[in-house]
Write a protein that holds these residues in place. Structure first.
Motif, short mmCIF file in Angstrom:
data_model
loop_
_atom_site.label_atom_id
_atom_site.label_comp_id
_atom_site.label_asym_id
_atom_site.label_seq_id
_atom_site.Cartn_x
_atom_site.Cartn_y
_atom_site.Cartn_z
N ARG A 169 62.42 41.53 28.64
CA ARG A 169 62.82 40.23 29.21
C ARG A 169 61.64 39.26 29.28
N GLU A 170 60.47 39.76 29.68
CA GLU A 170 59.31 38.87 29.84
C GLU A 170 58.82 38.30 28.52
N TYR A 171 59.24 38.93 27.41
CA TYR A 171 58.86 38.43 26.09
C TYR A 171 59.97 37.59 25.45
N GLY A 172 61.05 37.39 26.17
CA GLY A 172 62.16 36.61 25.64
C GLY A 172 62.95 37.31 24.56
N ILE A 173 62.88 38.64 24.54
CA ILE A 173 63.60 39.44 23.53
C ILE A 173 64.93 39.88 24.13
N GLY A 174 66.03 39.52 23.48
CA GLY A 174 67.35 39.92 23.94
C GLY A 174 67.71 41.31 23.48
N VAL A 175 68.36 42.07 24.34
CA VAL A 175 68.79 43.44 24.01
C VAL A 175 70.27 43.58 24.32
N THR A 176 71.05 43.90 23.29
CA THR A 176 72.51 44.00 23.43
C THR A 176 72.99 45.33 22.89
N CYS A 177 73.84 46.01 23.64
CA CYS A 177 74.47 47.24 23.17
C CYS A 177 75.94 46.92 22.84
N VAL A 178 76.33 47.15 21.60
CA VAL A 178 77.70 46.90 21.15
C VAL A 178 78.40 48.24 20.99
N ASN A 179 79.53 48.41 21.67
CA ASN A 179 80.24 49.69 21.68
C ASN A 179 81.60 49.55 20.99
N PRO A 180 81.66 49.82 19.69
CA PRO A 180 82.94 49.71 18.98
C PRO A 180 83.77 50.99 19.07
N GLY A 181 85.07 50.83 18.86
CA GLY A 181 85.92 51.99 18.65
C GLY A 181 85.82 52.43 17.21
N GLU A 182 86.87 53.05 16.70
CA GLU A 182 86.83 53.51 15.31
C GLU A 182 86.73 52.32 14.36
N ILE A 183 85.88 52.48 13.37
CA ILE A 183 85.63 51.40 12.40
C ILE A 183 86.12 51.83 11.03
N ALA A 184 86.67 50.90 10.29
CA ALA A 184 87.11 51.16 8.91
C ALA A 184 85.89 51.10 7.99
N ALA A 185 84.95 52.00 8.22
CA ALA A 185 83.65 51.93 7.56
C ALA A 185 83.70 52.28 6.08
N ASN A 186 84.77 52.93 5.65
CA ASN A 186 84.85 53.31 4.24
C ASN A 186 85.44 52.21 3.36
N VAL A 187 85.82 51.09 3.96
CA VAL A 187 86.28 49.93 3.19
C VAL A 187 85.10 48.97 3.07
N PRO A 188 84.51 48.82 1.89
CA PRO A 188 83.30 48.01 1.73
C PRO A 188 83.48 46.58 2.21
N TYR A 189 82.39 46.01 2.67
CA TYR A 189 82.39 44.65 3.20
C TYR A 189 82.98 43.65 2.22
N GLU A 190 82.62 43.79 0.95
CA GLU A 190 83.05 42.81 -0.05
C GLU A 190 84.53 42.89 -0.38
N GLU A 191 85.22 43.97 0.06
CA GLU A 191 86.65 44.09 -0.21
C GLU A 191 87.52 43.41 0.84
N GLY A 192 86.91 42.91 1.89
CA GLY A 192 87.61 42.07 2.84
C GLY A 192 88.30 42.79 3.98
N ALA A 193 88.50 42.05 5.07
CA ALA A 193 89.10 42.61 6.28
C ALA A 193 90.57 42.95 6.10
N LYS A 194 91.28 42.15 5.30
CA LYS A 194 92.72 42.37 5.15
C LYS A 194 93.03 43.77 4.62
N LYS A 195 92.20 44.26 3.70
CA LYS A 195 92.42 45.60 3.16
C LYS A 195 92.27 46.66 4.25
N ALA A 196 91.25 46.52 5.08
CA ALA A 196 91.03 47.48 6.16
C ALA A 196 92.16 47.44 7.18
N ILE A 197 92.62 46.26 7.52
CA ILE A 197 93.70 46.12 8.49
C ILE A 197 94.97 46.75 7.96
N SER A 198 95.26 46.51 6.69
CA SER A 198 96.47 47.06 6.07
C SER A 198 96.40 48.57 5.94
#
Length: 239
Positions: A169-198
């Motif tokens: 904090r004294e150095y102005g560095i932000g620290v954030t913990c993000v806690n996701p549920g299950e992620i569609a990690a096997n669907v590559p980023y470039e293939e788009g969210a719609k594919k993962a949702i479907s």
């Protein structure tokens, strides 16, 4: 121009961060054991690979040496290994190998501590540095997970975030913990969210959502302190 270091970035969510977070002329250091295919992407982003095994206690020194003298604007620790049979119906904690348990604790808890410790001098050089820890909804209360070591390690990561935030904090560095549920990690980023949702009928989070969320936090001013974000899938009633 921003300088990123992304841990666990050869595939899945880490690969999505490498492709989706930086903009043209940004620098990204990718920490992984295997060569990331994103090194071959030609989009004006400068990508550098640090080949390192985070299960080894020497990895933090190796990574720090590769970044010596460089400014870091964002550190993203996106690493979390779990039990070999974890998240399966037949999983039995009593069958876990003690060596496997020790490795999980090192990679999921000890390694983020030591790697961040070594890279704080690089983060202090930035005018608006951020540390993003990728946790899990398994590490919050009442999520009905039986993987004792994985759950303990993700609870531990939240503790790291809380204490590190006070130190940084004294150095102005932000620290954030993000806690996701299950992620569609096997669907590559470039293939788009719609594919993962479907593909998963809305039960797994598209990597694009995680990229958007982290990009938002990284781009906030140093005035804002985002402590923790829980992001289960809408249909996940156990998170």
């Amino acid at each position: 121009m921003k300088n990123y270091i992304i841990f666990g970035a050869s595939k899945g969510l880490g690969d999505a961060f490498v492709k989706g977070l930086p903009e043209k002329n940004d620098n990204v250091w990718i920490v992984s054991r295997s060569r990331p295919k994103s090194l071959d992407v030609n989009d004006g982003v400068q990508r550098h690979w640090i080949e390192a095994d985070l299960a080894l206690p020497t990895a933090c020194d190796q990574i720090a040496a590769a970044l010596e003298g460089h400014t870091l604007d964002a550190l993203i620790y996106n690493v979390g290994i779990w039990e070999k049979e974890g998240f399966q119906e037949h999983y039995d904690f009593e069958q876990d190998d003690p060596v496997e348990i020790a490795t999980m604790i090192h990679v999921n808890v000890t390694s983020p501590i030591t790697c961040i410790q070594k890279l704080l001098p690089n983060l202090k050089k930035s005018e608006n540095a951020k540390v993003i820890l990728i946790g899990s909804t398994a590490g919050i209360e009442n999520t009905n997970n039986k993987q004792v070591t994985f759950v303990a390690s993700k609870f531990g990561l939240r503790g790291i975030g809380n204490a590190l935030r006070e130190h940084a904090r004294e150095y102005g560095i932000g620290v954030t913990c993000v806690n996701p549920g299950e992620i569609a990690a096997n669907v590559p980023y470039e293939e788009g969210a719609k594919k993962a949702i479907s593909l998963y009928n809305g039960t797994r989070i598209p990597v694009q959502d995680m990229v958007s969320l982290v990009k938002c936090v990284v781009n906030l001013s140093k005035v804002s302190c985002v402590k923790e974000i829980h992001i289960p899938a809408m249909l996940d009633r156990n998170a």
